[in-house]
Design an enzyme around this catalytic site. Sequence first.
Site, PDB file in Angstrom:
ATOM      1  CE  LYS A  42      -3.072  -2.257   3.251  1.00 54.74           C
ATOM      2  NZ  LYS A  42      -3.384  -2.361   4.717  1.00 54.74           N
ATOM      3  CD  GLU A  97       8.540  -0.608  -2.741  1.00 57.83           C
ATOM      4  OE1 GLU A  97       7.756  -0.013  -1.931  1.00 57.83           O
ATOM      5  OE2 GLU A  97       8.815  -1.988  -2.242  1.00 57.83           O
ATOM      6  CG  ASP A  98       6.746   2.463   0.522  1.00 60.22           C
ATOM      7  OD1 ASP A  98       7.728   1.499  -0.030  1.00 60.22           O
ATOM      8  OD2 ASP A  98       6.167   2.260   1.564  1.00 60.22           O
ATOM      9  CG  ASP A 101      14.666  -1.144   4.791  1.00 54.02           C
ATOM     10  OD1 ASP A 101      15.758  -0.562   4.915  1.00 54.02           O
ATOM     11  OD2 ASP A 101      14.105  -1.880   5.625  1.00 54.02           O
ATOM     12  CB  VAL A 151      10.771   7.553   7.594  1.00 49.85           C
ATOM     13  CG1 VAL A 151      12.162   7.962   7.904  1.00 49.85           C
ATOM     14  CG2 VAL A 151      10.864   6.509   6.437  1.00 49.85           C
TER      15      VAL A 151
HETATM   16  P1  IMP Z   1      12.792  -4.053   1.774  1.00 48.38           P
HETATM   17  O1  IMP Z   1      12.375  -5.446   1.212  1.00 48.38           O
HETATM   18  O2  IMP Z   1      13.499  -4.285   3.138  1.00 48.38           O
HETATM   19  O3  IMP Z   1      13.351  -3.261   0.694  1.00 48.38           O
HETATM   20  O4  IMP Z   1      11.103  -3.351   2.238  1.00 48.38           O
HETATM   21  C1  IMP Z   1      10.786  -2.647   1.596  1.00 48.38           C
HETATM   22  C2  IMP Z   1       9.217  -2.352   2.254  1.00 48.38           C
HETATM   23  O5  IMP Z   1       9.393  -2.332   3.690  1.00 48.38           O
HETATM   24  C3  IMP Z   1       8.861  -1.120   1.899  1.00 48.38           C
HETATM   25  O6  IMP Z   1       8.089  -1.035   0.749  1.00 48.38           O
HETATM   26  C4  IMP Z   1       8.169  -0.430   3.065  1.00 48.38           C
HETATM   27  O7  IMP Z   1       6.651  -0.936   2.807  1.00 48.38           O
HETATM   28  C5  IMP Z   1       8.675  -1.176   3.910  1.00 48.38           C
HETATM   29  N1  IMP Z   1       9.740  -0.268   4.978  1.00 48.38           N
HETATM   30  C6  IMP Z   1      11.201  -0.231   4.749  1.00 48.38           C
HETATM   31  N2  IMP Z   1      11.516   0.580   5.600  1.00 48.38           N
HETATM   32  C7  IMP Z   1      10.471   1.329   6.047  1.00 48.38           C
HETATM   33  C8  IMP Z   1      10.370   2.623   6.929  1.00 48.38           C
HETATM   34  O8  IMP Z   1      11.428   3.234   7.306  1.00 48.38           O
HETATM   35  N3  IMP Z   1       9.168   2.734   7.139  1.00 48.38           N
HETATM   36  C9  IMP Z   1       8.037   2.367   6.811  1.00 48.38           C
HETATM   37  N4  IMP Z   1       8.094   1.177   5.857  1.00 48.38           N
HETATM   38  C10 IMP Z   1       9.384   0.571   5.641  1.00 48.38           C
HETATM   39 MG    MG Z   2       4.829  -1.170   4.740  1.00 48.45          MG
END
Ligand code: IMP
Ligand code: MG
Length: 177
Positions: A42, A97-98, A101, A151
């Site tokens: 979302k 993507e938001d 990470d 965040v």
């Molecule tokens: P990744 O697979 O670790 O890159 O995670 C990606 C997803 O984790 C993002 O699309 C976010 O929904 C969530 N996410 C990662 N870091 C944060 C943060 O600092 N705040 C809120 N959601 C996060």
């Molecule tokens: Mg999330």
Amino acid sequence: MESAIERVLITREELERHVARIGAQISEDYAGKDPIFVGVLKGCFIFMADLMRHVTINCSMDFMAVSSYSGTNSTGAVKINKDLSEDIGGRHIILVEDILDSGVTLNYLKNYLQVREPASIAVATLMDKPARRKADIYADYSGFEVPDAFVVGYGLDYNERYRNLPYIGVLKPEIYE
Ligand code: IMP
Ligand code: MG
């Protein structure tokens, strides 16, 4: 709600400026290519809505829903809750993507979509947290590089809260400790 925020990291004005910059850049790079923007729900919903209003070329939009996260730590496992409704064979895809990470989610999604033989796959992320990267993935378009802090706001949540904040804020650690 705002008492849970330690500090504002990115203001509304900065968001508006950098989202406009990405929209203009994509419009230039994809002129004549009719790309499909694929929002990853979302978290993408506010960024994507604002971004699309700065895209001036023909394009279409679709959404996927994935879950990989519980609280503030990625579980490493990715589950597809909603798949695309359009056929992407031969099309140019821009994943929206938001935040990038660990990169585990996007890396998984990219591989998952690659099998359907799109013409290309690019990544547009509002924020990039390079300090936490585990997967070998980078953003083609990025709004902001952010430090290793949790965040929220502008679509991003902590356990489904705070998505409606109009700026990006750092969550007080005591909220999730
Ligand atoms: P990744 O697979 O670790 O890159 O995670 C990606 C997803 O984790 C993002 O699309 C976010 O929904 C969530 N996410 C990662 N870091 C944060 C943060 O600092 N705040 C809120 N959601 C996060
Ligand atoms: Mg999330």
